[in-house]
Write a protein that holds these residues in place. Structure first.
Motif, short mmCIF file in Angstrom:
data_model
loop_
_atom_site.label_atom_id
_atom_site.label_comp_id
_atom_site.label_asym_id
_atom_site.label_seq_id
_atom_site.Cartn_x
_atom_site.Cartn_y
_atom_site.Cartn_z
N LEU A 71 53.11 83.92 12.41
CA LEU A 71 54.38 83.71 11.69
C LEU A 71 54.24 83.86 10.17
N ALA A 72 53.01 84.08 9.69
CA ALA A 72 52.76 84.04 8.25
C ALA A 72 53.52 85.09 7.46
N THR A 73 53.82 86.23 8.06
CA THR A 73 54.49 87.31 7.34
C THR A 73 56.00 87.10 7.23
N HIS A 74 56.53 86.14 7.95
CA HIS A 74 57.98 85.91 7.94
C HIS A 74 58.32 84.92 6.82
N PRO A 75 59.44 85.13 6.10
CA PRO A 75 59.83 84.22 5.01
C PRO A 75 59.98 82.76 5.43
N VAL A 76 60.25 82.53 6.71
CA VAL A 76 60.45 81.17 7.18
C VAL A 76 59.16 80.36 7.20
N ALA A 77 58.01 81.03 7.00
CA ALA A 77 56.71 80.35 7.04
C ALA A 77 56.62 79.25 5.99
N GLN A 78 57.10 79.51 4.76
CA GLN A 78 57.03 78.50 3.71
C GLN A 78 57.93 77.31 4.02
N PHE A 79 59.09 77.58 4.61
CA PHE A 79 59.99 76.48 5.00
C PHE A 79 59.31 75.59 6.03
N MET A 80 58.65 76.21 7.03
CA MET A 80 57.95 75.45 8.05
C MET A 80 56.83 74.62 7.43
N THR A 81 56.11 75.20 6.48
CA THR A 81 55.00 74.50 5.84
C THR A 81 55.47 73.21 5.20
N GLU A 82 56.54 73.26 4.44
CA GLU A 82 57.04 72.08 3.75
C GLU A 82 57.55 71.03 4.73
N LYS A 83 58.23 71.45 5.78
CA LYS A 83 58.82 70.50 6.72
C LYS A 83 57.79 69.80 7.59
N LEU A 84 56.66 70.46 7.85
CA LEU A 84 55.67 69.90 8.76
C LEU A 84 54.60 69.06 8.08
N LYS A 85 54.53 69.09 6.75
CA LYS A 85 53.49 68.34 6.05
C LYS A 85 53.54 66.84 6.33
N PRO A 86 54.73 66.21 6.30
CA PRO A 86 54.76 64.76 6.60
C PRO A 86 54.25 64.43 8.01
N ILE A 87 54.55 65.29 8.98
CA ILE A 87 54.06 65.06 10.34
C ILE A 87 52.54 65.16 10.38
N LYS A 143 68.44 85.26 13.97
CA LYS A 143 69.80 85.04 14.46
C LYS A 143 70.33 83.65 14.08
N PHE A 144 69.43 82.65 14.09
CA PHE A 144 69.86 81.27 13.84
C PHE A 144 69.19 80.67 12.60
N ASP A 145 68.93 81.50 11.58
CA ASP A 145 68.19 81.03 10.40
C ASP A 145 68.96 80.02 9.56
N LEU A 146 70.26 79.87 9.76
CA LEU A 146 71.05 78.90 9.00
C LEU A 146 70.90 77.48 9.56
N MET A 159 52.83 89.66 20.16
CA MET A 159 53.94 90.30 20.88
C MET A 159 55.10 89.32 21.06
N SER A 160 54.80 88.07 21.38
CA SER A 160 55.85 87.07 21.57
C SER A 160 56.61 86.82 20.28
N VAL A 161 55.88 86.76 19.17
CA VAL A 161 56.54 86.55 17.88
C VAL A 161 57.43 87.74 17.54
N LYS A 162 56.92 88.94 17.75
CA LYS A 162 57.67 90.14 17.38
C LYS A 162 58.94 90.31 18.18
N TYR A 163 58.87 90.04 19.48
CA TYR A 163 60.01 90.36 20.35
C TYR A 163 60.83 89.13 20.78
N ILE A 164 60.34 87.91 20.51
CA ILE A 164 61.09 86.73 20.94
C ILE A 164 61.35 85.78 19.76
N ILE A 165 60.28 85.30 19.11
CA ILE A 165 60.43 84.27 18.08
C ILE A 165 61.19 84.77 16.86
N LEU A 166 60.76 85.89 16.28
CA LEU A 166 61.41 86.38 15.06
C LEU A 166 62.87 86.76 15.27
N PRO A 167 63.23 87.45 16.37
CA PRO A 167 64.66 87.71 16.59
C PRO A 167 65.50 86.43 16.68
#
Length: 391
Positions: A251-267, A210-213, A198-206
């Motif tokens: 978050l897996a169904t959102h396109p931003v998931a792959q971006f997060m995967t690549e950015k977090l691997k070094p951490i 809005k700020f995907d750039l 519910m948090s992802v649907k109504y808070i995180i994804l919106p």
């Protein structure tokens, strides 16, 4: 030499890891073994250059959390449910077999009934870190074997959480279980899942839409969501790893998931170096003389029997023979959860120091031997041979 700061400890760990990793590559050895060896050399059992491995172990625990978060980002909820339906019986049957082996061995070693039960519980699980670390990324993301391994490891984690709930409900020194606290914590899992979706649907994804750039913002939201849900799971009595995995799946169904995967691997890789160092540093060489025979017998039993059990059970569920052996050997060790089980059982006076050290030694030995078996025989990212190396 006794470092007085966290910076000094980090200097020793990462400089030493770079040197030993270089030697391991020249000698065609797995890098993971170099990290564990560095822990033995620089930790309390060695030169004591790093005198507080417990602090580093807590920091390294964050690496496991990020690993589970990244796994969740790669698991579509529909695919996950399909795999879990198929893997449930395999996970339950294999856990039962390994528990029986551990219990019989503990009894044969002369441990108490309670210690044998804990030893059996410690042998039930395989390492998420070793299993996923040695799995090629393309297999993890796109292949049936990756889905099956993640499904089995996730189900084992659920069983491990139940075991930890029981141990956490045991009153120190009495061995009596507080049943109400177990049911309260168990009911927290579905509540956490629903609240997360519910948090992802109504808070995180919106917010992400809005700020995907702003890539920096997405990066911060990813870290905040992962650690936030991990902490929420901990407050509810679940494991932080389970919370991080749920955070990823939501978050897996959102396109931003792959971006997060690549950015977090070094951490993730940064903290995993600390995890393997802390594993070696926490091993007490001085008690090895008392428990080496027990640890060796358990290690041989785990390394020899686990692949066979998984091969048989997977074969019964229509998996191909080659695939079944591959998964079996990749899961042929005990788990980081086994170390936590031993710690909690020792803190609750359920087991003694000898039984706890047997579990710890078995974990280290099976981690190392299993790593050697996989890197020299199956495709993996750190294989010495270019024929088997797959990123």
């Amino acid at each position: 030499m006794e470092p007085s700061s966290l910076f000094s400890s980090f200097f020793i760990i990462f400089s030493g890891a770079a040197i030993l990793a270089t030697l391991s590559l020249y000698t065609r050895q797995p890098i993971i073994v170099a990290y564990v060896a560095l822990g033995l050399i620089a930790g309390p059992s060695g030169f004591e250059w790093v005198s507080d491995p417990k602090l580093l172990n807590e920091i390294a625990h964050i690496g496991i959390i990020f690993l589970l978060f990244l796994l969740g980002l790669d698991m579509q909820p529909n695919s996950l449910l399909h795999v879990l339906r198929k893997a449930t019986w395999i996970a339950l049957l294999s856990s039962g077999i390994f528990f029986l082996i551990g219990f019989v061995c503990g009894t044969a070693f002369g441990f108490t009934h309670a210690e044998s039960l804990v030893l059996g519980a410690a042998l039930m699980f395989s390492s998420t870190i070793i299993g996923i670390k040695l799995l090629p990324t393309t297999v993890l993301h796109h292949k049936h074997m990756g889905e099956m391994m993640v499904g089995l490891l996730l189900l084992q984690d659920v069983i491990a959480i139940i075991v930890l709930l029981v141990l956490g409900s045991v009153q120190t020194g009495t061995h009596e279980v507080e049943a109400p606290s177990i049911w309260i914590t168990a009911s927290a899992l579905p509540i956490l899942c629903v609240a997360a979706f519910m948090s992802v649907k109504y808070i995180i994804l919106p917010l992400l839409s809005k700020f995907d750039l702003f890539h920096e913002y997405i990066f911060l939201v990813a870290i905040g969501w992962c650690l936030g849900l991990a902490e929420a799971a901990h407050v509810l009595g679940l494991s932080k790893e389970m919370g991080a995995f749920i955070a990823g799946v939501t978050l897996a169904t959102h396109p931003v998931a792959q971006f997060m995967t690549e950015k977090l691997k070094p951490i993730r890789d940064f903290f995993l170096v600390l995890f393997f160092f802390a594993l070696g540093a926490s091993f007490k060489l001085e008690i090895l003389a008392d428990i080496w025979a027990y640890a060796l017998i358990l290690t041989l039993a785990v390394v020899a029997i686990k692949p066979v059990v998984f091969r048989f059970l997977l074969g019964q569920f229509s998996e191909k023979k080659v695939l079944a052996w591959d998964i079996g050997f990749r899961l042929g060790q005990i788990s980081e959860f086994s170390l936590l089980i031993a710690y909690l059982a020792l803190a609750s006076n359920i087991i003694g120091n000898e039984a706890a050290h047997v579990i710890q030694a078995t974990a280290v030995l099976t981690f190392v031997i299993s790593t050697y078996i996989v890197i020299f025989n199956y495709p993996n990212p750190i294989a010495p041979s270019s024929r088997l190396r797959r990123d």
